[in-house]
Write an enzyme that holds these catalytic residues in place. Structure first.
Site, PDB file in Angstrom:
ATOM      1  N   GLY A 107       8.615 -14.008 -53.090  1.00  0.00           N
ATOM      2  CA  GLY A 107       6.990 -13.406 -52.648  1.00  0.00           C
ATOM      3  C   GLY A 107       8.143 -11.483 -52.350  1.00  0.00           C
ATOM      4  N   GLY A 149       6.482  -7.761 -51.514  1.00  0.00           N
ATOM      5  CA  GLY A 149       6.145  -6.696 -50.892  1.00  0.00           C
ATOM      6  C   GLY A 149       6.569  -5.609 -51.347  1.00  0.00           C
ATOM      7  CE  LYS A 164       6.779  -9.400 -44.814  1.00  0.00           C
ATOM      8  NZ  LYS A 164       5.981  -8.974 -43.476  1.00  0.00           N
ATOM      9  CG  ASP A 181      -3.556  -5.189 -45.237  1.00  0.00           C
ATOM     10  OD1 ASP A 181      -4.243  -5.355 -45.539  1.00  0.00           O
ATOM     11  OD2 ASP A 181      -2.468  -5.309 -45.762  1.00  0.00           O
TER      12      ASP A 181
HETATM   13  N1  LIG Z   1       6.253 -16.628 -44.000  1.00  0.00           N
HETATM   14  C1  LIG Z   1       6.490 -16.895 -45.020  1.00  0.00           C
HETATM   15  N2  LIG Z   1       6.228 -18.480 -45.935  1.00  0.00           N
HETATM   16  C2  LIG Z   1       6.651 -18.851 -46.690  1.00  0.00           C
HETATM   17  N3  LIG Z   1       5.628 -17.987 -47.869  1.00  0.00           N
HETATM   18  C3  LIG Z   1       5.724 -16.644 -47.730  1.00  0.00           C
HETATM   19  C4  LIG Z   1       5.791 -16.152 -46.324  1.00  0.00           C
HETATM   20  N4  LIG Z   1       5.492 -14.475 -46.258  1.00  0.00           N
HETATM   21  C5  LIG Z   1       4.917 -14.471 -46.783  1.00  0.00           C
HETATM   22  N5  LIG Z   1       4.720 -15.487 -47.617  1.00  0.00           N
HETATM   23  C6  LIG Z   1       5.054 -15.555 -49.570  1.00  0.00           C
HETATM   24  O1  LIG Z   1       5.425 -14.170 -50.149  1.00  0.00           O
HETATM   25  C7  LIG Z   1       4.328 -13.616 -50.722  1.00  0.00           C
HETATM   26  C8  LIG Z   1       4.562 -12.223 -50.317  1.00  0.00           C
HETATM   27  O2  LIG Z   1       3.790 -11.596 -49.417  1.00  0.00           O
HETATM   28  P1  LIG Z   1       3.782 -10.049 -48.209  1.00  0.00           P
HETATM   29  O3  LIG Z   1       3.719 -10.228 -47.408  1.00  0.00           O
HETATM   30  O4  LIG Z   1       5.455  -9.878 -47.862  1.00  0.00           O
HETATM   31  O5  LIG Z   1       4.150  -9.593 -49.352  1.00  0.00           O
HETATM   32  P2  LIG Z   1       2.198  -8.338 -49.315  1.00  0.00           P
HETATM   33  O6  LIG Z   1       1.474  -9.365 -48.461  1.00  0.00           O
HETATM   34  O7  LIG Z   1       2.200  -9.022 -50.948  1.00  0.00           O
HETATM   35  O8  LIG Z   1       2.958  -6.736 -49.178  1.00  0.00           O
HETATM   36  P3  LIG Z   1       2.364  -5.909 -48.527  1.00  0.00           P
HETATM   37  O9  LIG Z   1       4.036  -6.440 -47.803  1.00  0.00           O
HETATM   38  O10 LIG Z   1       3.748  -4.743 -49.432  1.00  0.00           O
HETATM   39  O11 LIG Z   1       1.168  -5.660 -48.453  1.00  0.00           O
HETATM   40  C9  LIG Z   1       3.050 -13.945 -50.391  1.00  0.00           C
HETATM   41  O12 LIG Z   1       1.570 -14.152 -50.759  1.00  0.00           O
HETATM   42  C10 LIG Z   1       3.171 -15.361 -49.563  1.00  0.00           C
HETATM   43  O13 LIG Z   1       2.724 -15.936 -51.200  1.00  0.00           O
END
Ligand SMILES: Nc1ncnc2c1ncn2[C@@H]1O[C@H](COP(=O)(O)OP(=O)(O)OP(=O)(O)O)[C@@H](O)[C@H]1O
Length: 326
Positions: free
Chosen positions: A10, A12, A36, A131
């Site tokens: 994903g 962010g 990340k 959040d």
């Molecule tokens: N530890 C993890 N294991 C598997 N998938 C993950 C994990 N962390 C995040 N993801 C996947 O990656 C996507 C993006 O996550 P992330 O928290 O990095 O960004 P976001 O919350 O969409 O963005 P922002 O941090 O800008 O609000 C999530 O919706 C999830 O599907």
């Protein structure tokens, strides 16, 4: 042993998140992680998240943090987290909706219990998540016999220290820090961010699990802000009295009177769910393999995962044979 990023999970605001494996000296997989990754020059929020996650270690309801590093070769800052094989709670809600499977109130109560335990830990350690929403809650397989998932809080990029949330540190006083749909009225009206912020967001998340939709029906951001300040969230008529009361306690407008995680954990909505499901306090763990990389499609992911499983079985056989020789 080096980490190898295999594919993108994903993205962010900070950058991207990858599925990665650690390869040992025999070319076999030692462990997997979600990494990340941000450009080092824009990694302040990831560095802060690493600091927060370090203080939150040891709670089964908060995503596990393995550590962080700087890769000088590609100029990235990398934060290593346990990999959630089930994606996010947002995915789970969408898939239940697609399959027309409504989560039962007992199931929702059981998930709410896990989220409350995570929130309680975060608050005890002196943080406010700021959040909480389905997209920031990760889904793991559960080790127990019950078919329920294990949920963990993730994405602490917007978290605040308790006491620092009287006024938003970087924006105007009436500005909200987290995602507007899950924000409580006091964050919009006074710019106040206390522990009760997370409880309101939990209420929105729990209602969403029950109904598959958001608690607000709105036209645009201005309309939404106005509704959050002046109206009550929409709780559908077909939820039970117990569930309704639980949500009311989360949606008390005055943050000083809103129930705490400790109080909500004793609520009958949670207690009745706990009578139905047992919860082993185990950490979810996965171990996978491979040594090639980057953006691949979903069927290929399945293929890679099967390779990983095979590799693991071989590794275990070698280990057993080795122990037998000694
Ligand atoms: N530890 C993890 N294991 C598997 N998938 C993950 C994990 N962390 C995040 N993801 C996947 O990656 C996507 C993006 O996550 P992330 O928290 O990095 O960004 P976001 O919350 O969409 O963005 P922002 O941090 O800008 O609000 C999530 O919706 C999830 O599907």
């Amino acid at each position: 042993m080096a980490w190898k990023k295999l594919y993108i999970l994903g993205a962010g605001s900070y950058g991207k998140i990858y599925y990665a494996v650690k390869i040992d000296s025999y070319g076999l997989c030692a462990s997997v992680a979600a990494v990340k990754c941000a450009d080092i020059r824009r990694s302040i929020s990831l560095q802060l998240e690493a600091q927060i996650l370090t203080t939150l270690k040891g709670c089964p309801y908060v995503v596990q943090f393995f550590g962080a590093n700087v890769n000088i070769d590609d100029g990235t800052y990398n934060l290593f987290l346990e990999y959630a094989c089930g994606g996010s709670l947002h995915d789970l809600i969408i898939n239940s909706k697609k399959g027309m499977i409504k989560m039962s109130e007992l199931e929702v109560g059981f998930y709410a219990y896990q989220l409350l335990k995570g929130i309680q830990h975060v608050h005890k350690k002196g943080w406010i998540h700021c959040d909480i929403k389905p997209a920031n809650i990760l889904v793991f397989d559960n080790a127990s016999e019950c078919n329920m998932h294990k949920l963990k809080l993730a994405d602490f990029g917007l978290s605040l220290k308790v006491g620092n949330g009287m006024r938003h540190p970087t924006r105007t006083p009436s500005s909200n820090r987290g995602t507007l749909l899950y924000a409580p009225p006091e964050s919009l009206t006074y710019g106040f961010h206390g522990k009760a912020y997370d409880i309101w967001s939990l209420g929105c998340t729990v209602a969403e699990m029950m109904t598959g939709t958001h608690v607000w029906i709105y036209h645009d951001a201005t309309d939404l802000q106005c509704k959050i300040r002046n109206e009550n969230p929409v709780i559908p008529s077909n939820v039970s009295e117990i569930a309704r009361d639980f949500l009311y306690k989360c949606f008390i407008k005055d943050p000083r009177r809103r129930w705490t995680s400790k109080q909500l954990l004793k609520h009958p909505f949670i207690q009745q769910a706990l009578c139905n499901y047992s919860m082993p306090e185990t950490q979810g763990q996965t171990t996978r393999v491979n040594s090639f990389c980057c953006q691949i499609s979903v069927p290929e992911k399945d293929f890679i995962n099967s390779l990983v499983e095979t590799s693991l079985r071989i590794r275990n056989k070698i280990a057993k044979a080795f122990i037998g020789c000694c």
